[in-house]
Write a protein that holds these residues in place. Structure first.
Motif, short mmCIF file in Angstrom:
data_model
loop_
_atom_site.label_atom_id
_atom_site.label_comp_id
_atom_site.label_asym_id
_atom_site.label_seq_id
_atom_site.Cartn_x
_atom_site.Cartn_y
_atom_site.Cartn_z
N PRO B 59 32.18 1.16 14.14
CA PRO B 59 33.28 0.18 14.25
C PRO B 59 34.61 0.89 14.55
O PRO B 59 34.87 1.97 14.00
N ASP B 61 37.81 0.54 13.84
CA ASP B 61 38.77 0.91 12.78
C ASP B 61 38.29 2.14 12.02
O ASP B 61 39.07 3.05 11.72
N ILE B 62 37.00 2.19 11.75
CA ILE B 62 36.44 3.32 11.00
C ILE B 62 36.51 4.58 11.86
O ILE B 62 36.85 5.67 11.39
N LYS B 63 36.24 4.39 13.16
CA LYS B 63 36.28 5.53 14.09
C LYS B 63 37.68 6.14 14.14
O LYS B 63 37.84 7.37 14.08
N ARG B 65 40.10 5.99 11.93
CA ARG B 65 40.45 6.67 10.66
C ARG B 65 39.73 8.01 10.54
O ARG B 65 40.31 8.99 10.07
#
Lengths: 213, 81
Positions: B59, B61-63, B65
């Motif tokens: 995902p 957003d996770i990538k 961060r």
């Protein structure tokens, strides 16, 4: 031995798979020499798989993200200690599994007991045996299938789930799984058998013939 | 070979880890026992439906961060060197 065979319809995957393995080794070597781009390339290559792994173990998005991020940061910090006696990916998996298990133990302290003795085989006999009928993959839409699998694996006890995830979903060998989890090969085999039988039982609820969808 | 032994050996059978003579005994039992055949087929299918080797997209957003944390770590390490 002659030169490598060119790609052909009968031999379509030979070159890409060899390149991928050789490439990993080269990227690790470059990263060890301080090439940050090479390490980022390794991260990009495995981030999806490692997230899926930590997600399948923790079953919690926040813990899965934390565990994945910590695994990559630790692997970067300790890259020089990586002896290259296994694939970089297997080493990374070991770090990620430890990080995921740590978070899982915090949330469910009494449910993760990988060091418990192996149980007897008396309770293995399946209680219900019903025909599943036509292929479940044809009967269910992809999204519905995904939801079923997610629900079913979520309900599997963590110490069985971890072994199943590593052996059947990540396709690690029995020996690699034992090494990653710090348990014996017979313990891996026993837990894998139980995990597979339990999942079959849980899937029967959805897949049995005559169930209306 | 009886039903109990078949159930105990399902994993070894599916993973191709049985001695040829044991494998033959097990397959002979499967020919004569419908219940065991159903269980073996369903366990095989269970493994198949979970075994998903398709590439996984992280995902976004996770990538972002993750890569941000990584670049911070690299910068820290660079400053220490």
């Amino acid at each position: 031995m002659g030169p490598p065979k060119p790609l052909s319809a009968s031999n379509p995957h030979r070159l890409p798979s060899r390149v991928a393995r050789d490439d990993e080794h080269l990227l690790v070597a470059a990263a060890k020499r301080g090439d940050a781009d090479a390490f980022e390339e390794l991260v990009t290559r495995y981030e999806g798989k490692i997230f899926r792994l930590t997600m399948n173990i923790t079953r919690n998005r926040e813990d899965a993200e934390d565990a994945m991020q910590e695994a990559f940061l630790k692997s970067y910090a300790h890259l020089k200690d990586f002896q290259e006696d296994s694939r970089f990916y297997t080493w990374l998996v070991r770090i990620a599994v430890n990080e995921a298990l740590m978070r899982l133990r915090k949330r469910r302290p009494n449910q993760v007991s990988l060091d418990e003795p192996i149980e007897g085989a008396e309770d293995l006999m399946p209680r219900e045996i019903e025909d599943w009928g036509p292929s479940p993959e044809q009967r269910f839409a992809q999204t519905e299938m995904h939801e079923i699998l997610s629900e079913v694996i979520d309900k599997l006890e963590p110490d069985f789930r971890v072994v199943f995830v590593l052996r059947d979903m990540e396709e690690l060998s029995t020996e690699e799984t034992a090494k990653v989890l710090g348990i014996s090969v017979p313990a891996v085999k026993s837990r894998l058998l139980r995990a597979r039988l339990k999942l079959r039982q849980k899937l029967s609820r959805y897949f049995r013939q005559g169930r209306t969808n | 070979m009886n039903c109990k032994s078949v159930i105990r050996e399902i994993s070894n059978y599916l993973d191709g880890e049985l001695e040829p003579s044991v494998k033959q005994e097990l397959e002979q039992h499967l020919e004569d026992c419908d219940d065991c055949k159903v269980v073996v087929d369903q366990v095989r299918l269970t493994v198949d439906v979970f075994c998903d080797s398709k590439p996984v997209e992280l995902p976004s957003d996770i990538k972002s961060r993750l890569h941000e944390a990584l670049r911070r770590k690299m910068k820290e390490k660079g400053n220490q060197a």
